[in-house]
Design an enzyme around this catalytic site. Structure first.
Site, PDB file in Angstrom:
ATOM      1  N   GLU A   4      57.215 -44.674  68.719  1.00  0.00           N
ATOM      2  CA  GLU A   4      56.877 -44.885  67.375  1.00  0.00           C
ATOM      3  C   GLU A   4      57.170 -46.641  66.699  1.00  0.00           C
ATOM      4  OE1 GLU A   4      59.175 -42.078  65.317  1.00  0.00           O
ATOM      5  OE2 GLU A   4      58.719 -40.415  66.738  1.00  0.00           O
ATOM      6  N   GLU A  31      65.286 -36.357  68.819  1.00  0.00           N
ATOM      7  CA  GLU A  31      66.525 -36.729  68.124  1.00  0.00           C
ATOM      8  C   GLU A  31      67.746 -35.822  68.191  1.00  0.00           C
ATOM      9  OE1 GLU A  31      65.077 -38.187  64.187  1.00  0.00           O
ATOM     10  OE2 GLU A  31      63.516 -39.237  65.202  1.00  0.00           O
TER      11      GLU A  31
END
Ligand code: G3I
Length: 389
Positions: A307, A199
């Site tokens: 995820e 991220e």
């Protein structure tokens, strides 16, 4: 069995061979089958001798279960072109037998959900605590499951010492690289794939503000990948991000530009993880996700769905919402399976009772009682297992 050996002799489909391998016991699938059976038998034998099994009926039942598991793993590894994975917390792994059973029979790959993050591995400068991560890796390998390492450099879940301003930029850069090297070296040869940076880009396409970016600018990403590769040249190194399912979203466009630049600069990056935290109301279609995946694989990168969860949004009865969820999961699994460079497909948790979204979100493949939901078999079938139980 005949089918298993026919597939073993035939080997994997050529198009898949470059990016998909058979996991921690690669190259010895038949031996693995025998090996697991032997290990399980030995354990069952040891327990018998210690008299821990209670009566003979329980003993027989346990042996039958072990034998089934052994058969399952041997066949599974051969038949499934795209491994299914999931995140698990150490706490749940230790406490819940139902979770262990669902994981062992339902997945081929494990991602420690929080146990490999910096706050957990290095709580004080130079003080590493590997015990929980080590146990998770040992557990996975004992059952021939792969491990995805998650995650080396992340702007969240950091130890206080990294964020409290005691270190200047130069020292922080050194600490970051040292962390990466220490962790990668420890698991070299045991964890074949890592989310090296997580991220780094925000939803608007600019670099996310975090302690690493503030100290080192965007070069921190490159430094992290180079340090990781130095420490374990055989590991596959991924950049992992959330919100990059849609091909034309500014976030996705920026990640594509970043990884393209890294590739041009000769940075050792091998793949992009698309997290795919979505809901029944907001998600990419199969065609959109396929285009996003192609955007990365056409650069020579692998992609993993890392995820996934699909939160159940209103309206509708539970049955209707579960059906919508099944279709969202199926679309993602198909988009992945149809691209030979999509190397694994993971959910962020096993059962709805233990999810970062809370127990009411209902986003996973098993319900709170670890019963399979409709999405489970849709994913299994889409990922290509004629033998999915
Ligand atoms: O360990 C402490 C515990 O000691 C304390 O009693 C408890 C009180 O709330 O908190 C515990 O820490 C929590 C930790 O999870 C372990 O359960 C943190 O508060 C909580 O914030 C943390 O959440 C994790 C989150 O990352 C933090 O960013 C989630 O479990 C984890 O699933 C989530 O995972 C991220 C991926 O790493 C990256 N992609 C997004 C994904 C979802 O946010």
């Amino acid at each position: 069995m005949a089918l298993v050996f026919a597939l073993l002799l035939a080997g994997p489909p050529a198009a898949h061979a470059a990016s998909r391998d058979a996991g921690p016991c690669a190259g010895q699938a038949a031996a693995r089958h025998g090996h697991i059976a032997a290990v399980l038998d030995r354990r069952a034998g040891a327990r018998r001798t210690r008299g821990q099994l209670g009566d003979a009926r329980a003993d027989r039942r346990r042996s039958r279960w072990h034998a089934r598991l052994a058969r399952y793993y041997g066949e599974q590894a051969l038949l499934r072109p795209v491994p299914r994975g999931t995140a698990i917390t150490y706490r749940t792994l230790r406490r819940s037998r139902a979770l262990r059973r669902s994981f062992l029979t339902g997945f081929e790959q494990l991602t420690p959900e929080n146990e490999m993050k910096m706050e957990r591995l290095q709580p004080a400068p130079g003080v590493f605590r590997f015990a929980e991560a080590d146990r998770m890796v040992r557990f996975a390998r004992r059952y021939c499951k792969r491990v995805r390492g998650h995650t080396l450099v992340y702007g969240r879940q950091l130890p206080r010492w990294a964020t409290d301003g005691r270190f200047g930029p130069e020292q922080l850069g050194f600490e970051m690289e040292w962390h990466v090297r220490t962790v990668m070296s420890r698991y070299a040869g045991r964890v074949a794939e890592w989310d090296v940076v997580n991220e780094a880009i925000g939803p608007d396409g600019s670099y996310a503000r975090n302690v690493w970016f503030d100290a080192l600018g965007k070069r921190y990403v490159e430094r992290a990948f180079r340090a990781a590769h130095d420490a374990d040249p055989s590991a596959r190194l991924f950049y992992n991000d959330n919100g990059i399912e849609l091909p034309d979203h500014p976030h996705t466009v920026a990640v594509r530009a970043m990884v393209a630049r890294l590739r041009r600069r000769g940075v050792p990056i091998h793949g992009v993880g698309i997290q795919n935290h979505v809901s029944t109301a907001h998600h990419a279609s199969e065609a959109q996700l396929a285009r996003t995946i192609r955007g990365f694989t056409s650069m020579g990168l692998n992609v993993a769905i890392t995820e996934m969860d699909v939160k159940l949004d209103p309206p509708g009865t539970r049955a209707r919402r579960l059906e919508r969820q099944r279709l969202v999961y199926r679309a993602a699994a198909r988009a992945c399976a149809r691209n030979p460079r999509c190397s694994s497909f993971s959910t962020w948790g096993v059962g709805d009772g233990v999810s970062w979204l809370g127990p009411m979100a209902g986003g996973l493949l098993f319900d709170r009682g670890y019963r399979r939901k409709p999405a489970y078999s849709a994913v299994s079938r889409s990922l290509g297992s004629p033998a999915a139980p």
